[in-house]
Design a protein around this motif. Structure first.
Motif, PDB file in Angstrom:
ATOM      1  N   SER A 195      -2.647 -15.744  -8.019  1.00  0.00           N
ATOM      2  CA  SER A 195      -3.914 -15.711  -7.990  1.00  0.00           C
ATOM      3  C   SER A 195      -4.673 -16.749  -7.958  1.00  0.00           C
ATOM      4  O   SER A 195      -6.078 -16.982  -7.753  1.00  0.00           O
ATOM      5  N   CYS A 196      -3.991 -17.995  -8.198  1.00  0.00           N
ATOM      6  CA  CYS A 196      -5.067 -19.463  -8.174  1.00  0.00           C
ATOM      7  C   CYS A 196      -5.078 -19.826  -6.864  1.00  0.00           C
ATOM      8  O   CYS A 196      -5.584 -20.894  -6.717  1.00  0.00           O
ATOM      9  N   TYR A 197      -4.134 -19.068  -6.015  1.00  0.00           N
ATOM     10  CA  TYR A 197      -4.083 -19.879  -4.676  1.00  0.00           C
ATOM     11  C   TYR A 197      -4.429 -18.689  -3.690  1.00  0.00           C
ATOM     12  O   TYR A 197      -4.918 -17.539  -4.193  1.00  0.00           O
ATOM     13  N   HIS A 198      -4.133 -18.621  -2.382  1.00  0.00           N
ATOM     14  CA  HIS A 198      -4.393 -17.676  -1.535  1.00  0.00           C
ATOM     15  C   HIS A 198      -2.953 -16.825  -1.237  1.00  0.00           C
ATOM     16  O   HIS A 198      -3.038 -15.875  -0.462  1.00  0.00           O
ATOM     17  N   THR A 199      -2.065 -17.011  -1.808  1.00  0.00           N
ATOM     18  CA  THR A 199      -0.694 -16.642  -1.772  1.00  0.00           C
ATOM     19  C   THR A 199      -0.648 -15.047  -1.940  1.00  0.00           C
ATOM     20  O   THR A 199      -1.069 -14.529  -2.995  1.00  0.00           O
ATOM     21  N   GLU A 200      -0.068 -14.340  -1.123  1.00  0.00           N
ATOM     22  CA  GLU A 200       0.201 -12.819  -1.281  1.00  0.00           C
ATOM     23  C   GLU A 200       1.671 -12.743  -1.883  1.00  0.00           C
ATOM     24  O   GLU A 200       2.629 -13.115  -1.340  1.00  0.00           O
ATOM     25  N   LEU A 201       1.543 -12.191  -3.171  1.00  0.00           N
ATOM     26  CA  LEU A 201       2.903 -12.179  -3.680  1.00  0.00           C
ATOM     27  C   LEU A 201       3.235 -10.609  -3.688  1.00  0.00           C
ATOM     28  O   LEU A 201       2.449  -9.810  -3.788  1.00  0.00           O
ATOM     29  N   ILE A 202       4.456 -10.439  -3.104  1.00  0.00           N
ATOM     30  CA  ILE A 202       4.721  -9.062  -2.591  1.00  0.00           C
ATOM     31  C   ILE A 202       6.044  -8.408  -3.024  1.00  0.00           C
ATOM     32  O   ILE A 202       7.018  -9.234  -3.011  1.00  0.00           O
ATOM     33  N   THR A 203       5.764  -7.497  -4.100  1.00  0.00           N
ATOM     34  CA  THR A 203       7.047  -7.022  -4.493  1.00  0.00           C
ATOM     35  C   THR A 203       7.530  -5.964  -3.655  1.00  0.00           C
ATOM     36  O   THR A 203       6.524  -5.228  -2.925  1.00  0.00           O
ATOM     37  N   THR A 204       8.884  -5.494  -3.847  1.00  0.00           N
ATOM     38  CA  THR A 204       9.416  -4.503  -2.816  1.00  0.00           C
ATOM     39  C   THR A 204      10.277  -3.523  -3.322  1.00  0.00           C
ATOM     40  O   THR A 204      10.571  -2.238  -2.765  1.00  0.00           O
ATOM     41  N   MET A 205      10.658  -3.602  -4.568  1.00  0.00           N
ATOM     42  CA  MET A 205      11.841  -2.686  -5.070  1.00  0.00           C
ATOM     43  C   MET A 205      11.094  -1.689  -6.198  1.00  0.00           C
ATOM     44  O   MET A 205      10.392  -2.255  -7.049  1.00  0.00           O
TER      45      MET A 205
END
Ligand code: BF8
Ligand code: SF4
Length: 634
Positions: free
Chosen positions: A343-353
């Motif tokens: 959340s401090c960068y532009h990164t999309e963190l994606i969970t899948t399971m």
């Protein structure tokens, strides 16, 4: 300075500084805030198995020496260990189960996963006693799946087939005599939970034998089963050349990191990252760069040559580069903190399971039937995020090491087969027998924040190689040695002792590499420790000795996960001396500690060996190997 004791990896050191500057809290900061850690927990003498507790034993003998129910320190420590090892086994068996299910659906044509390796399928079938003559791969795969499901749902009092078909014969006799051969992994894990509830087993010896049984559950229903299924589905690894460390990220590419353990999704992502590359170009990038963290990284490295980003302890720092557009995670070893940092960068963190959701992350549900859709959606999210990347926040440390990976047993036999096509194991066995190779050590397992990142892996392995010990590696240990430049031909020239070097040169030349084989062979992910088990089993069979007699040892220099304890327990059950560089929570019981490090060896042949100093650990392992050589008359 303090910064340098956290990691020996220059990329990590660099990014720890950036994290401070950016105001990011990392695993090391949180570790500091936990100090001092609870002494009772560290010794394993606290129990929360019923709600009369928590109870704790006074290690100094002044306070209580029993829990409320009367459980002693020995009982509490043994029970806690059994639960940890069962939990590790559960993680691996769950992973393997997903892979069996995938093979079934693939063979039924219900999902878009072609069977990549019909040869491996035949080999697995024949190991199980299934005749593959004239059978189509799909039909044969379904027969193999039926045996696997038969093990998973075995209601009889017979050994799991995956154990009886794959374990060394002499080992089966030992395990049989101890009554620890697993029948059905789920049943054994359930039994371990039952055995450790309030008012159950109070015999530390019996609890430790149950722990050894969990090691076998892990080794065969977890590791071996998962690797077999994955090789059939995605292909058996063959040598690949690429690079390791965060310098593999590229400023002008969409950077997509796969992190976790199960390749069912990451294989699809690798494929779709290539296919959707034009969409990345359309937003001004040169393409999509995929890189891996932890074991899913090892999986796609081994089969697809995808570069390694970094290992467990630096997962947060990958995001701190500011250059990761998306990080997709599946299961295991995923720090919940990733969400806050993203959340401090532009990164999309994606969970899948379905069993791994993290508040703040985007959840893209992954189902085998919709794998391609999920993978496309994830790659497109990465491409979309690229446009939001803030160039002022980007810093990619310029460190990467060349690596040769992909050393499945089949690949090793392939390379050795150039020297002896009829008996591919002979050159390896001969060189062990004549002492050019003093022995083999498998370095496996994690990073642990209690240890300077990678230092134990690297320093111990330097000492081993210098002493002509061949090293094979998996998991985060493999990442560490890859980053340190020990998985390429230059590594052989630099680190290997003279006789080991000569052997690696000869094999490299015969295999057409034009350079020596690396001194550390990357054998894959943590479930791929099954490959090391297969190599050990093949060597034992070739030499006609028990695996416990081989000049082979194992080490988890920086273990953190319960899975590492389960894998270690399996190695001990194979008769192998298994070093741990971090002390597990057992010292609160003298009896349990003594059994694990000495007593077990008398009944099972293997034992744990704890040493927290890298050079000493290497020398201890070499001494153990020399004793085994002596006993064999070598
Ligand atoms: O299964 S080595 S930190 S990533 S547990 Fe986790 Fe340990 Fe790394 Fe792979 Ni293995
Ligand atoms: Fe205490 Fe016994 Fe309950 Fe454990 S099981 S919390 S030792 S009373």
């Amino acid at each position: 300075t303090m910064l340098n004791v956290r990691s020996i990896d220059p990329a990590a050191q660099d990014l720890i500084k950036k994290a401070h500057k950016d105001g990011i809290e990392t695993v090391w900061d949180r570790y500091d805030k936990q100090q001092p850690q609870c002494g009772f927990g560290s010794l394993g003498v606290c129990c929360r198995h019923c709600i009369q507790g928590p109870c704790r034993i006074d290690p100094f003998g002044q306070g209580p020496d029993k829990g409320i129910c009367g459980a002693t320190a020995d009982v509490i420590v043994a029970r806690n260990l059994l639960r940890q090892v069962a939990a590790g086994a559960a993680a691996h068996v769950d992973h393997a189960y997903d892979a069996v299910e995938a093979l079934e659906l693939a063979a039924q044509g219900k999902i878009d996963y072609p069977i990549a390796d019909a040869g491996k399928l035949k080999a697995v079938a024949s190991g199980l006693g299934i005749d593959s003559e004239g059978k189509e791969p799909d039909a044969l795969a379904l027969e193999v799946v039926r045996v696997a499901y038969g093990d998973m749902g075995n209601h009889h009092n017979r050994p799991m087939k995956w154990v009886s078909a794959h374990a060394p014969k002499q080992r089966l006799e030992v395990w049989e005599s101890l009554g620890i051969i697993p029948r059905n992994p789920d049943r054994e894990i359930r039994e371990a939970m039952h055995q450790t509830t309030m008012g159950m087993d109070a015999d530390p010896v019996n609890l430790l034998l149950a722990t050894a049984k969990q090691g076998l559950v892990d080794g065969y229903a977890g590791l071996k089963l998962a690797t077999d299924m994955q090789d059939i589905l995605f292909g058996t690894p063959a040598p690949v050349v690429t690079e390791a460390n965060l310098g593999v990220l590229k400023e002008d590419y969409v950077n997509l990191i796969v992190h976790g353990h199960v390749p069912l999704l990451s294989e699809k992502i690798v494929q779709w990252a290539k296919t959707l590359s034009p969409e990345a170009e359309a937003v001004g990038a040169k393409g999509v760069q995929v890189a891996g963290i932890c074991c899913t990284g090892n999986e796609v490295l081994m089969r697809q040559g995808v570069p390694l980003a970094t290992n467990y302890l630096a997962q947060e720092l990958a995001i701190v580069t500011g250059a990761v557009d998306a990080m997709v995670v599946d299961v295991q070893c995923i720090m919940p903190s990733l969400s806050q940092i993203s959340s401090c960068y532009h990164t999309e963190l994606i969970t899948t399971m379905p069993i791994v959701k993290i508040p703040g992350a985007t959840h893209v549900p992954f189902a085998l039937e919709k794998a391609d859709e999920a993978a496309q959606e994830i790659v497109r999210k990465a491409i979309g995020a690229y446009a939001r990347r803030d160039p002022n926040k980007v810093h990619i440390p310029d460190y990467r090491a060349k690596i040769i990976a992909g050393f499945s047993v089949e690949a090793i036999a392939g390379a050795l087969g150039k020297l002896d096509p009829v008996q591919p194991l002979k050159p390896l066995a001969d060189n062990i027998v004549n002492g050019n190779i003093v022995g083999v050590v498998a370095t496996v397992g994690c990073n642990n924040v209690k240890v300077t990142q990678d230092i134990f892996h690297v320093e111990m392995v330097k000492e081993l190689l210098k002493n002509n010990v061949l090293v094979v590696a998996t998991g985060c240990s493999a990442h560490a040695l890859a980053k340190a430049g020990m998985m390429n031909s230059e590594g052989t020239e630099r680190y290997a002792g003279n006789t080991l070097k000569a052997v690696l040169r000869a094999i490299g030349e015969a295999a057409g590499l034009g350079a020596p084989l690396p001194p550390v062979l990357h054998m894959g992910s943590c479930v791929d420790n099954s490959r090391i088990g297969d190599l050990v089993t093949a060597l034992a069979n070739y030499l006609g000795v028990d695996s416990a007699a081989l000049p082979v040892a194992a080490s988890a220099p920086e273990p953190q996960h319960e899975k590492a304890l389960s894998i270690g327990t399996w190695a001990v059950a194979m008769g192998i001396t298994t070093h741990l560089g971090v002390i597990p929570p057992v010292l609160g019981s003298k009896q349990v500690t003594e059994l694990l490090t000495v007593g077990l060896a008398e009944v099972i042949g293997g034992k744990f060996y704890v040493e927290t100093e890298p050079q000493k650990a290497a020398l201890g392992l070499i001494e153990d190997i020399r004793k085994k050589r002596q006993a064999l008359g070598l």
